[in-house]
Design a protein around this motif. Structure first.
Motif, PDB file in Angstrom:
ATOM      1  N   THR A 447       0.818  -1.218   0.000  1.00  0.00           N
ATOM      2  CA  THR A 447       0.000   0.000   0.000  1.00  0.00           C
ATOM      3  C   THR A 447       0.854   1.272   0.000  1.00  0.00           C
ATOM      4  O   THR A 447       0.303   2.367  -0.071  1.00  0.00           O
ATOM      5  CB  THR A 447      -0.931   0.022   1.230  1.00  0.00           C
ATOM      6  OG1 THR A 447      -0.143   0.011   2.423  1.00  0.00           O
ATOM      7  CG2 THR A 447      -1.859  -1.196   1.234  1.00  0.00           C
ATOM      8  N   GLN A 455      -1.139   4.450   1.158  1.00  0.00           N
ATOM      9  CA  GLN A 455      -2.479   4.573   0.581  1.00  0.00           C
ATOM     10  C   GLN A 455      -3.464   3.868   1.519  1.00  0.00           C
ATOM     11  O   GLN A 455      -3.789   2.705   1.358  1.00  0.00           O
ATOM     12  CB  GLN A 455      -2.515   3.946  -0.823  1.00  0.00           C
ATOM     13  CG  GLN A 455      -1.526   4.553  -1.802  1.00  0.00           C
ATOM     14  CD  GLN A 455      -1.829   6.022  -2.075  1.00  0.00           C
ATOM     15  OE1 GLN A 455      -2.979   6.398  -2.312  1.00  0.00           O
ATOM     16  NE2 GLN A 455      -0.799   6.850  -2.050  1.00  0.00           N
ATOM     17  N   LYS A 458      -6.577   1.734   0.521  1.00  0.00           N
ATOM     18  CA  LYS A 458      -6.344   0.496  -0.225  1.00  0.00           C
ATOM     19  C   LYS A 458      -5.947  -0.657   0.682  1.00  0.00           C
ATOM     20  O   LYS A 458      -5.725  -1.773   0.214  1.00  0.00           O
ATOM     21  CB  LYS A 458      -5.263   0.720  -1.287  1.00  0.00           C
ATOM     22  CG  LYS A 458      -5.663   1.685  -2.389  1.00  0.00           C
ATOM     23  CD  LYS A 458      -4.573   1.804  -3.443  1.00  0.00           C
ATOM     24  CE  LYS A 458      -5.004   2.754  -4.564  1.00  0.00           C
ATOM     25  NZ  LYS A 458      -3.947   2.885  -5.611  1.00  0.00           N
ATOM     26  N   LYS A 463     -10.407  -1.514   5.003  1.00  0.00           N
ATOM     27  CA  LYS A 463     -11.577  -2.204   4.467  1.00  0.00           C
ATOM     28  C   LYS A 463     -12.325  -2.953   5.570  1.00  0.00           C
ATOM     29  O   LYS A 463     -13.558  -3.065   5.534  1.00  0.00           O
ATOM     30  CB  LYS A 463     -11.157  -3.162   3.363  1.00  0.00           C
ATOM     31  CG  LYS A 463     -10.658  -2.448   2.103  1.00  0.00           C
ATOM     32  CD  LYS A 463     -10.149  -3.431   1.061  1.00  0.00           C
ATOM     33  CE  LYS A 463      -9.620  -2.682  -0.169  1.00  0.00           C
ATOM     34  NZ  LYS A 463      -9.057  -3.613  -1.179  1.00  0.00           N
TER      35      LYS A 463
END
Length: 605
Positions: A447, A455, A458, A463
């Motif tokens: 990432t 990031q 991502k 998530k």
């Protein structure tokens, strides 16, 4: 989430205002009116009792229920001018306690001014004594205490939200489990606060004391509701800043404000739940009082079979109601996701950053609006008809149990749902702004971009937090707040239909025509006898025909439960099959669109 290429972004902004401003305002308005009605109703009856605090002062007690809101309006207006802060807008790297104090200054000033004004109204103008004044202040203090408890469980300045953030390292399952645990444990402090408030106000002022404490809790509603509305206003301001491509300095300021938004919204929801509990209890008392005013001697006896059965059904209703609202949100969300997917497939340019093409926002707004109106019919009918059916068929004893169970169970579910969703949301937002970038860079090196920047969105950790937030949204924005309406609406309908219930076999309902009074009494005596036998107290064992009715009722409930389980676990019908969600439009210009997409589009149309 706020990208202009997202077809659902405008629906998100509209939904924030509809839910946390219009919806919560309507909820608290109902609580305010309900508390005034309950206090005025109880004042008339209680003033007729010998030796009561209100004896011979019904007019003054009724007037007080209307004077306190007037004082609260003035106090809230003055408190508004105390809301300010010197903190700098530096994005999400801000201490929420500092921003929260900016809002709390206005709330505390309004509360102090109201306290002084309430003393004048209660003691000087109405001459009701310090006992009633103490009831008003207890209600006000209980509301503020519940707000602080909610802040603790939903702000990322404190341990509960931080614990959810840390669970993101091991996946979405542990995030969900930790969030549910936080929501459940968050029920303990508000329940204790409400219990102390109810017992103390009842001892000081009887049923009227409980009702007037609800008026006191809602007295500074003007500024309390403003802090609740602050959440979606700040959230939408950040969204508009991104939609308008404004500079980073603007987004830093809106992020600082938005950091507090979820906490203030959750605080407002906690306040609404506490007031709904007191108002529901006050209306419950008004229901029993109205029954007794007609000459009936109604008492709430939990050992009575009909009362206890009503208690069980009432405790179940919040789960049934919440299931309906949760499934409705899931159904509407599924339809919206399919529509967003369709637009992305039909116009691949929407996936290109800074492309001038824009999606059809109206379609997503229409989906959510239509679903909100259509899907609320069944839950609304459940709440409206449950007390009517109980009163008409099983009598007033069943209704008293129904109301007690609905209030007791509904408060716990509402607090848990609201705080769980708020905690999940803030955990996600905390991670999204870099709180775990060091851990993400170490655990997920893929990432990290070429410049060394992580990031965050991502990563699997982010998530996992998004999964919790997605589950929490229908809890905190739909099921939780809707339970407030359920508790109050059931109680007010019972008050309105009390004469009808009494007109049917003197309050025994249609069941009274099937089971004679002596059989009902025998069934009651049987329960008492069984309880005494457990305590090794010898007593004769009475018999009656009520057992046959109880067995028949149990058989019907049992068969109905089996059928319901079979229906819930049955495979979906063939006609319910939907076109595959994963379908792509051809990206080569001039190539025909895949047939599955055409069929899917036709089905939506």
């Amino acid at each position: 989430e706020d990208d202009p290429h997202n077809p659902g972004t405008i629906a998100d902004n509209v939904g924030d205002n509809v839910g946390d401003v219009a919806g919560m305002g309507a909820d608290l308005f109902e609580s305010y009116v309900g508390s005034i009605i309950a206090a005025a109703s109880l004042a008339v009856t209680q003033a007729q009792k010998e030796g009561d605090t209100l004896q011979g002062k019904s007019t003054q007690a009724i007037a007080l229920a209307f004077l306190l809101p007037a004082v609260g309006i003035v106090a809230s207006t003055i408190g508004f001018f105390a809301v300010n802060t010197s903190a700098q807008g530096k994005g999400w790297d801000v201490h929420l306690g500092t921003l929260m104090w900016a809002l709390e200054k206005g709330m505390y000033l309004a509360a102090a001014l109201f306290t002084a004004g309430a003393y004048v109204c209660v003691v000087q103008i109405c001459g009701l004594g310090t006992n009633i004044f103490a009831c008003v202040i207890i209600g006000l203090a209980a509301g503020m205490a519940i707000g602080k408890v909610t802040e603790y469980f939903t702000s990322f300045d404190f341990g509960p939200v931080m614990s959810i953030k840390d669970r993101g390292m091991t996946g979405p399952a542990t995030v969900v489990i930790q969030g549910l645990g936080v929501g459940m444990i968050s029920c303990v402090p508000p329940t204790l606060v409400l219990s102390v408030a109810i017992v103390s106000t009842s001892a000081l002022g009887g049923a009227y004391g409980v009702a007037i404490s609800a008026v006191g809790m809602l007295s500074t509603l003007g500024i309390t509701l403003a802090t609740d509305a602050y959440g979606p206003v700040a959230d939408n301001a950040g969204g508009l800043a991104e939609l308008s491509h404004l500079g980073k300095e603007v987004r830093d300021i809106t992020d600082s404000l938005d950091a507090l938004g979820n906490t203030t919204a959750a605080t407002g929801k906690g306040f609404a739940i506490g007031s709904a509990c007191l108002v529901g209890l006050a209306l419950f008392g008004a229901f029993v009082t109205r029954l007794n005013d007609t000459g009936a001697k109604v008492t709430v006896d939990l050992l009575d079979p009909l009362t206890f059965a009503g208690l069980l059904v009432g405790s179940m209703l919040p789960y049934w109601f919440s299931a309906m609202t949760m499934k409705s949100v899931g159904k509407a969300a599924n339809e919206m996701v399919i529509e967003i997917k369709r637009q992305f497939d039909a116009n691949p340019n929407l996936l290109i950053p800074n492309h001038p093409d824009r999606p059809d926002y109206d379609r997503c707004i229409k989906i959510s609006t239509d679903a909100s109106l259509r899907e609320m019919i069944a839950p609304g009918a459940l709440v409206m008809f449950a007390p009517i059916v109980a009163g008409v068929v099983f009598g007033t004893k069943s209704v008293t149990g129904l109301l007690a169970g609905g209030i007791a169970s509904g408060v716990q579910m509402a607090v848990s749902a609201s705080n769980t969703g708020g905690a999940w949301d803030n955990a996600k937002k905390y991670i999204s702004k870099g709180a775990m970038d060091a851990v993400i860079g170490e655990e997920e090196p893929e990432t990290v971009d070429n410049t060394g920047k992580v990031q965050t969105k991502k990563s699997q950790i982010f998530k996992a937090a998004v999964t919790g937030d997605t589950v929490g949204d229908p809890l905190k924005d739909t099921s939780g707040p809707a339970l407030n309406i359920m508790m109050k609406l059931m109680a007010i309908i019972s008050v309105v239909f009390a004469p009808l219930f009494l007109a049917i076999k003197d309050g025994d309902g249609l069941l009274g025509f099937v089971v004679h009074d002596k059989d009902v009494a025998a069934a009651h005596d049987a329960v008492v006898a069984a309880t005494r036998r457990l305590a090794q107290v010898p007593v004769a064992s009475p018999a009656g025909g009520g057992e046959l009715v109880a067995m028949a009722f149990g058989l019907v409930v049992g068969v109905g439960g089996v059928l319901a389980v079979q229906r819930a676990t049955a495979p979906p019908r063939a006609k319910a099959a939907k076109p595959a969600l994963v379908c792509r439009a051809a990206k080569v210009e001039g190539t025909p669109v895949e047939p599955r997409l055409l069929a899917h589009t036709a089905s939506l149309a």
